[in-house]
Enzyme design. Structure first.
Site, PDB file in Angstrom:
ATOM      1  CD  GLU A 196      -2.052  -7.733   2.713  1.00  0.00           C
ATOM      2  OE1 GLU A 196      -1.779  -6.580   2.304  1.00  0.00           O
ATOM      3  OE2 GLU A 196      -2.527  -7.951   3.832  1.00  0.00           O
ATOM      4  CD  GLU A 248       1.883  -5.572   5.697  1.00  0.00           C
ATOM      5  OE1 GLU A 248       2.715  -6.443   6.027  1.00  0.00           O
ATOM      6  OE2 GLU A 248       1.166  -5.680   4.690  1.00  0.00           O
ATOM      7  N   GLY A 286       0.711  -5.131   0.744  1.00  0.00           N
ATOM      8  CA  GLY A 286      -0.473  -5.222  -0.110  1.00  0.00           C
ATOM      9  C   GLY A 286      -0.188  -5.895  -1.451  1.00  0.00           C
ATOM     10  CB  ALA A 325      -0.887  -0.018   1.236  1.00  0.00           C
TER      11      ALA A 325
HETATM   12  C1  HXC Z   1       4.942   4.439  -1.336  1.00  0.00           C
HETATM   13  C2  HXC Z   1       6.895   3.552  -2.134  1.00  0.00           C
HETATM   14  C3  HXC Z   1       6.569   2.278  -1.603  1.00  0.00           C
HETATM   15  C4  HXC Z   1       5.315   2.156  -0.907  1.00  0.00           C
HETATM   16  C5  HXC Z   1       8.463   2.122  -2.576  1.00  0.00           C
HETATM   17  N1  HXC Z   1       8.070   3.409  -2.726  1.00  0.00           N
HETATM   18  N2  HXC Z   1       7.567   1.427  -1.888  1.00  0.00           N
HETATM   19  N3  HXC Z   1       6.080   4.607  -1.995  1.00  0.00           N
HETATM   20  N4  HXC Z   1       4.558   3.260  -0.798  1.00  0.00           N
HETATM   21  N5  HXC Z   1       4.889   1.002  -0.389  1.00  0.00           N
HETATM   22  C6  HXC Z   1       8.775   4.469  -3.402  1.00  0.00           C
HETATM   23  C7  HXC Z   1       9.963   4.971  -2.590  1.00  0.00           C
HETATM   24  O1  HXC Z   1       9.553   5.887  -1.609  1.00  0.00           O
HETATM   25  C8  HXC Z   1      10.800   5.623  -3.665  1.00  0.00           C
HETATM   26  O2  HXC Z   1      10.252   6.877  -3.982  1.00  0.00           O
HETATM   27  C9  HXC Z   1      10.566   4.724  -4.868  1.00  0.00           C
HETATM   28  O3  HXC Z   1       9.352   4.010  -4.607  1.00  0.00           O
HETATM   29  C10 HXC Z   1      11.675   3.717  -5.064  1.00  0.00           C
HETATM   30  O4  HXC Z   1      11.861   3.021  -3.836  1.00  0.00           O
HETATM   31  P1  HXC Z   1      13.305   2.808  -3.166  1.00  0.00           P
HETATM   32  O5  HXC Z   1      13.066   2.509  -1.740  1.00  0.00           O
HETATM   33  O6  HXC Z   1      14.200   3.951  -3.484  1.00  0.00           O
HETATM   34  O7  HXC Z   1      13.820   1.534  -3.974  1.00  0.00           O
HETATM   35  P2  HXC Z   1      14.733   0.333  -3.455  1.00  0.00           P
HETATM   36  O8  HXC Z   1      15.885   0.852  -2.655  1.00  0.00           O
HETATM   37  O9  HXC Z   1      15.012  -0.494  -4.676  1.00  0.00           O
HETATM   38  O10 HXC Z   1      13.800  -0.503  -2.458  1.00  0.00           O
HETATM   39  C11 HXC Z   1      12.638  -1.125  -2.931  1.00  0.00           C
HETATM   40  C12 HXC Z   1      11.780  -1.589  -1.744  1.00  0.00           C
HETATM   41  C13 HXC Z   1      11.530  -0.427  -0.771  1.00  0.00           C
HETATM   42  C14 HXC Z   1      12.478  -2.737  -1.013  1.00  0.00           C
HETATM   43  C15 HXC Z   1      10.466  -2.130  -2.349  1.00  0.00           C
HETATM   44  O11 HXC Z   1      11.037   0.701  -1.529  1.00  0.00           O
HETATM   45  C16 HXC Z   1      10.566  -0.709   0.315  1.00  0.00           C
HETATM   46  O12 HXC Z   1      10.900  -1.337   1.309  1.00  0.00           O
HETATM   47  N6  HXC Z   1       9.321  -0.218   0.146  1.00  0.00           N
HETATM   48  C17 HXC Z   1       8.296  -0.310   1.174  1.00  0.00           C
HETATM   49  C18 HXC Z   1       7.762  -1.711   1.276  1.00  0.00           C
HETATM   50  C19 HXC Z   1       6.700  -1.822   2.349  1.00  0.00           C
HETATM   51  O13 HXC Z   1       6.931  -1.521   3.521  1.00  0.00           O
HETATM   52  N7  HXC Z   1       5.535  -2.280   1.945  1.00  0.00           N
HETATM   53  C20 HXC Z   1       4.387  -2.472   2.852  1.00  0.00           C
HETATM   54  C21 HXC Z   1       3.542  -1.246   2.880  1.00  0.00           C
HETATM   55  S1  HXC Z   1       2.269  -1.420   4.052  1.00  0.00           S
HETATM   56  P3  HXC Z   1      11.195   8.175  -4.263  1.00  0.00           P
HETATM   57  O14 HXC Z   1      10.199   9.278  -4.457  1.00  0.00           O
HETATM   58  O15 HXC Z   1      12.073   8.327  -3.060  1.00  0.00           O
HETATM   59  O16 HXC Z   1      11.938   7.794  -5.502  1.00  0.00           O
HETATM   60  C22 HXC Z   1       1.099  -2.330   3.283  1.00  0.00           C
HETATM   61  C23 HXC Z   1      -0.144  -2.596   4.071  1.00  0.00           C
HETATM   62  C24 HXC Z   1      -1.303  -3.022   3.213  1.00  0.00           C
HETATM   63  O17 HXC Z   1       1.220  -2.742   2.180  1.00  0.00           O
HETATM   64  C25 HXC Z   1      -2.594  -2.950   3.925  1.00  0.00           C
HETATM   65  C26 HXC Z   1      -2.864  -1.716   4.683  1.00  0.00           C
HETATM   66  C27 HXC Z   1      -3.506  -0.588   3.932  1.00  0.00           C
END
Ligand code: HXC
Length: 258
Positions: free
Chosen positions: A112, A132, A109, A64
């Protein structure tokens, strides 16, 4: 026209591609609305017999949208979660096979979304996880429920409590994905799989999907009753007559029902 996804139909297959590569295809409210709308197209279009869900660029879906979630209060969070559930449940309810072609990160997500699909094929580059708890929340698009159903309670707790990211081979080993292939082979493998399923009796495929989904959480007696009724609905179909006649006549079946 869609802004955050691509949707196209080619040779009976609907392709839903999440298309926010700069944000790792993160799911915000708009993406969820558009996936839902594409699913409605799938459901209403007789020309679509199977669906491939994938992501543009290096992620399948990295979860998400954290930037959007950070702006939401608990009411807004609930609305987002409800929307996510509506999408995942809709995918499960459509009587056509959905194949997740997991090309890269499938986190939160994203994992999921893949789990709501019927079958998951992963590229060797795919990575899975439910991170999460790193954000102070728990999985909210069905992860606490679908993950244990796929991999067992212990492994689901391990993945959710540690937030560990696992590779495609490990995901395959624990039953989270059905097959792992080279990146170049991902879409062709999914297309071949879709074509194989599409060559079978469509009514039987749809009824099999909903009978498995709807029966999974019932007790065995209620589930057996469900199967009896579902089986009976296929037994009365023209596909049954064609399938059995073709076998006895030693020829390929030609299924024409939708
Ligand atoms: C918003 C995101 C994002 C996310 C990545 N980005 N994941 N933006 N939401 N979930 C954005 C980053 O901010 C960044 O933006 C760009 O995408 C590239 O990401 P990087 O981190 O620079 O890339 P990298 O180093 O290759 O790492 C990739 C990654 C990492 C491992 C996927 O981005 C990451 O850990 N993302 C978050 C994963 C996460 O926690 N997902 C769960 C979310 S909670 P900029 O602008 O800086 O370029 C969830 C709950 C669902 O899903 C149900 C509840 C609603």
């Amino acid at each position: 026209m869609y802004e955050t996804i691509k949707y196209e139909v080619k040779e009976g297959i609907g392709y839903i591609t999440i298309n926010r590569p700069k944000a790792m295809n993160a799911l915000n409210g708009e993406v969820l609305d558009e996936i839902y709308a594409a699913c409605a197209e799938v459901q209403n279009d007789d020309a679509v017999k199977a669906v491939i869900v994938t992501g543009e660029g290096k992620a399948f879906v990295a979860g998400a949208d954290i930037a959007q979630m950070n702006q939401l209060d608990s009411i807004g969070g609930r609305t987002l979660i409800a929307k996510g559930h509506k999408v995942m449940n809709y995918i499960e309810s459509i009587e056509k096979p959905f194949i997740a072609a997991v090309n890269g990160f499938a986190l939160g997500g994203g994992c999921e979304l893949a789990m709501a699909c019927d079958i998951r094929i992963a590229s060797e580059k795919a990575k899975f996880g439910q991170p999460e708890v790193n954000l102070g929340i728990i999985p909210g698009f069905g992860g606490t429920q679908r993950l244990p159903r796929l991999v067992g309670k212990g492994m689901a707790k391990y993945l959710i409590m540690t937030a560990e990211m696992i590779g495609a081979e490990e995901a395959n080993r624990i039953g989270l994905v059905e097959k792992v292939v080279a990146p170049d082979e991902l879409i062709p493998t999914c297309e071949k799989l879709a074509q194989t399923i599409m060559s079978k009796a469509p009514i039987a495929i749809g009824v099999a999907k909903t009978t498995i989904n709807n029966g999974y959480d019932l007790d065995m007696r209620a589930a057996s009753t469900l199967e009896v009724e579902a089986f009976t609905s296929t037994f009365g179909s023209k596909d049954k007559t064609e399938g059995m006649t073709a076998f006895l006549e030693k020829r390929e079946a030609k299924f024409e029902n939708k």
